[in-house]
Design a protein around this motif. Structure first.
Motif, PDB file in Angstrom:
ATOM      1  N   UNK A   1       0.818  -1.207   0.000  1.00  0.00           N
ATOM      2  CA  UNK A   1       0.000   0.000   0.000  1.00  0.00           C
ATOM      3  C   UNK A   1       0.854   1.260   0.000  1.00  0.00           C
ATOM      4  N   UNK A   2       1.963   1.244   0.757  1.00  0.00           N
ATOM      5  CA  UNK A   2       2.812   2.432   0.839  1.00  0.00           C
ATOM      6  C   UNK A   2       3.406   2.815  -0.513  1.00  0.00           C
ATOM      7  N   UNK A   3       3.479   1.864  -1.445  1.00  0.00           N
ATOM      8  CA  UNK A   3       4.058   2.149  -2.754  1.00  0.00           C
ATOM      9  C   UNK A   3       3.085   2.870  -3.685  1.00  0.00           C
ATOM     10  N   UNK A   4       1.782   2.845  -3.385  1.00  0.00           N
ATOM     11  CA  UNK A   4       0.808   3.469  -4.292  1.00  0.00           C
ATOM     12  C   UNK A   4      -0.064   4.532  -3.633  1.00  0.00           C
ATOM     13  N   UNK A   5      -0.060   4.630  -2.323  1.00  0.00           N
ATOM     14  CA  UNK A   5      -1.027   5.500  -1.657  1.00  0.00           C
ATOM     15  C   UNK A   5      -0.831   6.984  -1.947  1.00  0.00           C
ATOM     16  N   UNK A   6       0.340   7.392  -2.388  1.00  0.00           N
ATOM     17  CA  UNK A   6       0.570   8.800  -2.708  1.00  0.00           C
ATOM     18  C   UNK A   6       0.327   9.133  -4.179  1.00  0.00           C
ATOM     19  N   UNK A   7      -0.023   8.131  -4.975  1.00  0.00           N
ATOM     20  CA  UNK A   7      -0.256   8.369  -6.403  1.00  0.00           C
ATOM     21  C   UNK A   7      -1.735   8.675  -6.618  1.00  0.00           C
ATOM     22  N   UNK A   8      -2.048   9.906  -6.972  1.00  0.00           N
ATOM     23  CA  UNK A   8      -3.450  10.319  -7.082  1.00  0.00           C
ATOM     24  C   UNK A   8      -4.185   9.686  -8.254  1.00  0.00           C
ATOM     25  N   UNK A   9      -3.457   9.089  -9.207  1.00  0.00           N
ATOM     26  CA  UNK A   9      -4.120   8.428 -10.342  1.00  0.00           C
ATOM     27  C   UNK A   9      -4.532   6.995 -10.025  1.00  0.00           C
ATOM     28  N   UNK A  10      -3.986   6.452  -8.960  1.00  0.00           N
ATOM     29  CA  UNK A  10      -4.277   5.064  -8.607  1.00  0.00           C
ATOM     30  C   UNK A  10      -5.264   5.009  -7.447  1.00  0.00           C
ATOM     31  N   UNK A  11      -6.123   4.002  -7.506  1.00  0.00           N
ATOM     32  CA  UNK A  11      -7.038   3.699  -6.412  1.00  0.00           C
ATOM     33  C   UNK A  11      -6.564   2.381  -5.810  1.00  0.00           C
ATOM     34  N   UNK A  12      -6.932   2.153  -4.568  1.00  0.00           N
ATOM     35  CA  UNK A  12      -6.521   0.907  -3.929  1.00  0.00           C
ATOM     36  C   UNK A  12      -7.487   0.570  -2.809  1.00  0.00           C
ATOM     37  N   UNK A  13      -7.524  -0.697  -2.461  1.00  0.00           N
ATOM     38  CA  UNK A  13      -8.264  -1.148  -1.287  1.00  0.00           C
ATOM     39  C   UNK A  13      -7.399  -2.175  -0.568  1.00  0.00           C
ATOM     40  N   UNK A  14      -7.501  -2.195   0.735  1.00  0.00           N
ATOM     41  CA  UNK A  14      -6.682  -3.091   1.553  1.00  0.00           C
ATOM     42  C   UNK A  14      -6.954  -4.545   1.159  1.00  0.00           C
ATOM     43  N   UNK A  15      -5.883  -5.324   1.081  1.00  0.00           N
ATOM     44  CA  UNK A  15      -6.021  -6.750   0.756  1.00  0.00           C
ATOM     45  C   UNK A  15      -5.635  -7.619   1.957  1.00  0.00           C
ATOM     46  N   UNK A  16      -4.450  -7.412   2.503  1.00  0.00           N
ATOM     47  CA  UNK A  16      -4.032  -8.223   3.648  1.00  0.00           C
ATOM     48  C   UNK A  16      -2.854  -7.574   4.374  1.00  0.00           C
ATOM     49  N   UNK A  17      -2.722  -7.946   5.635  1.00  0.00           N
ATOM     50  CA  UNK A  17      -1.591  -7.534   6.461  1.00  0.00           C
ATOM     51  C   UNK A  17      -0.749  -8.773   6.728  1.00  0.00           C
ATOM     52  N   UNK A  18       0.543  -8.661   6.493  1.00  0.00           N
ATOM     53  CA  UNK A  18       1.439  -9.799   6.672  1.00  0.00           C
ATOM     54  C   UNK A  18       2.583  -9.427   7.605  1.00  0.00           C
ATOM     55  N   UNK A  19       2.964 -10.365   8.444  1.00  0.00           N
ATOM     56  CA  UNK A  19       4.121 -10.169   9.323  1.00  0.00           C
ATOM     57  C   UNK A  19       5.386 -10.109   8.473  1.00  0.00           C
ATOM     58  N   UNK A  20       6.333  -9.324   8.943  1.00  0.00           N
ATOM     59  CA  UNK A  20       7.658  -9.271   8.330  1.00  0.00           C
ATOM     60  C   UNK A  20       8.647 -10.017   9.212  1.00  0.00           C
ATOM     61  N   UNK A  21       9.626 -10.618   8.564  1.00  0.00           N
ATOM     62  CA  UNK A  21      10.660 -11.369   9.264  1.00  0.00           C
ATOM     63  C   UNK A  21      12.026 -10.972   8.731  1.00  0.00           C
ATOM     64  N   UNK A  22      13.020 -11.033   9.596  1.00  0.00           N
ATOM     65  CA  UNK A  22      14.397 -10.882   9.138  1.00  0.00           C
ATOM     66  C   UNK A  22      14.790 -12.224   8.521  1.00  0.00           C
ATOM     67  N   UNK A  23      15.368 -12.172   7.340  1.00  0.00           N
ATOM     68  CA  UNK A  23      15.779 -13.385   6.634  1.00  0.00           C
ATOM     69  C   UNK A  23      17.298 -13.322   6.469  1.00  0.00           C
ATOM     70  N   UNK A  24      17.949 -14.423   6.817  1.00  0.00           N
ATOM     71  CA  UNK A  24      19.391 -14.472   6.761  1.00  0.00           C
ATOM     72  C   UNK A  24      19.845 -15.858   6.336  1.00  0.00           C
ATOM     73  N   UNK A  25      21.054 -15.955   5.816  1.00  0.00           N
ATOM     74  CA  UNK A  25      21.566 -17.269   5.417  1.00  0.00           C
ATOM     75  C   UNK A  25      21.750 -18.182   6.629  1.00  0.00           C
ATOM     76  N   UNK A  26      21.605 -19.470   6.409  1.00  0.00           N
ATOM     77  CA  UNK A  26      21.762 -20.461   7.473  1.00  0.00           C
ATOM     78  C   UNK A  26      23.128 -20.385   8.150  1.00  0.00           C
TER      79      UNK A  26
END
Length: 188
Positions: free
Chosen positions: A48-73
């Motif tokens: 959402x943060x990538x499009x919410x400031x663009x006045x030509x685009x409309x959007x509606x919330x789809x889902x909220x997902x947890x973020x994780x730190x990803x690192x090599x084993x």
């Protein structure tokens, strides 16, 4: 972002509207926005943060997902639990070139600043190079819980305090005349 909900909606469309041609594309955040604006794509799932400031685009919330730190084993912290973002202050944070996902970069910089450090960045030209850099141990990165990289047996994930959730939305051009857009949105 492919999940059971999206699979269900796509299955519904294939059954209910067999004459409707569905084409699925994977693209970067910038490509998605450009293609929505040009009319090459009717709908997109994006942060959402990538499009919410663009006045030509409309959007509606789809889902909220947890973020994780990803690192090599093989990372020195891979076996440790109860980590914080500040534990990664000496690591390179893998980032895409400027302009590709400016809002994500800004958000991560703010998170690191709150954790007491300025991130050291390793800039990658595209998503493939970013994943390769992660797999080969050139840095770490934050990914959402549905990202396919989380299934990679050579990577580990750690939940960290202070990482915001990833808010995804369905986006479309406000002037898009395709009636299928509203049919899709009605299924959400």
């Amino acid at each position: 972002i492919m999940d059971d909900r999206l699979r269900s909606i796509l299955r519904y469309f294939r059954q209910r509207y067999p004459e409707l041609q569905l084409r699925l594309h994977r693209c970067t955040f910038r490509q998605l926005e450009d293609q929505l604006l040009s009319g090459a794509l009717d709908l997109g799932i994006t942060l959402q943060m990538e499009v919410e400031d663009n006045e030509d685009l409309r959007y509606c919330h789809y889902q909220s997902l947890k973020n994780y730190m990803v690192l090599p084993k093989e990372h020195p912290l891979a076996e440790k639990q109860n980590l914080s973002l500040s534990d990664f202050a000496e690591d390179a944070f893998l980032e895409l070139e400027q302009g590709e996902c400016h809002h994500i970069s800004q958000m991560m910089n703010e998170c690191c600043k709150r954790a007491g450090f300025a991130p050291r960045l390793f800039v990658c030209p595209d998503l493939s190079a970013q994943m390769f850099a992660l797999e080969t141990g050139l840095g770490v990165m934050v990914l959402n819980e549905n990202h396919s990289a989380l299934q990679n047996p050579h990577l580990v994930t750690r939940q960290l305090e202070g990482l915001p959730t990833a808010e995804f939305c369905i986006a479309w051009h406000g002037a898009n005349p395709n009636p299928a857009v509203q049919l899709f949105l009605a299924q959400l």
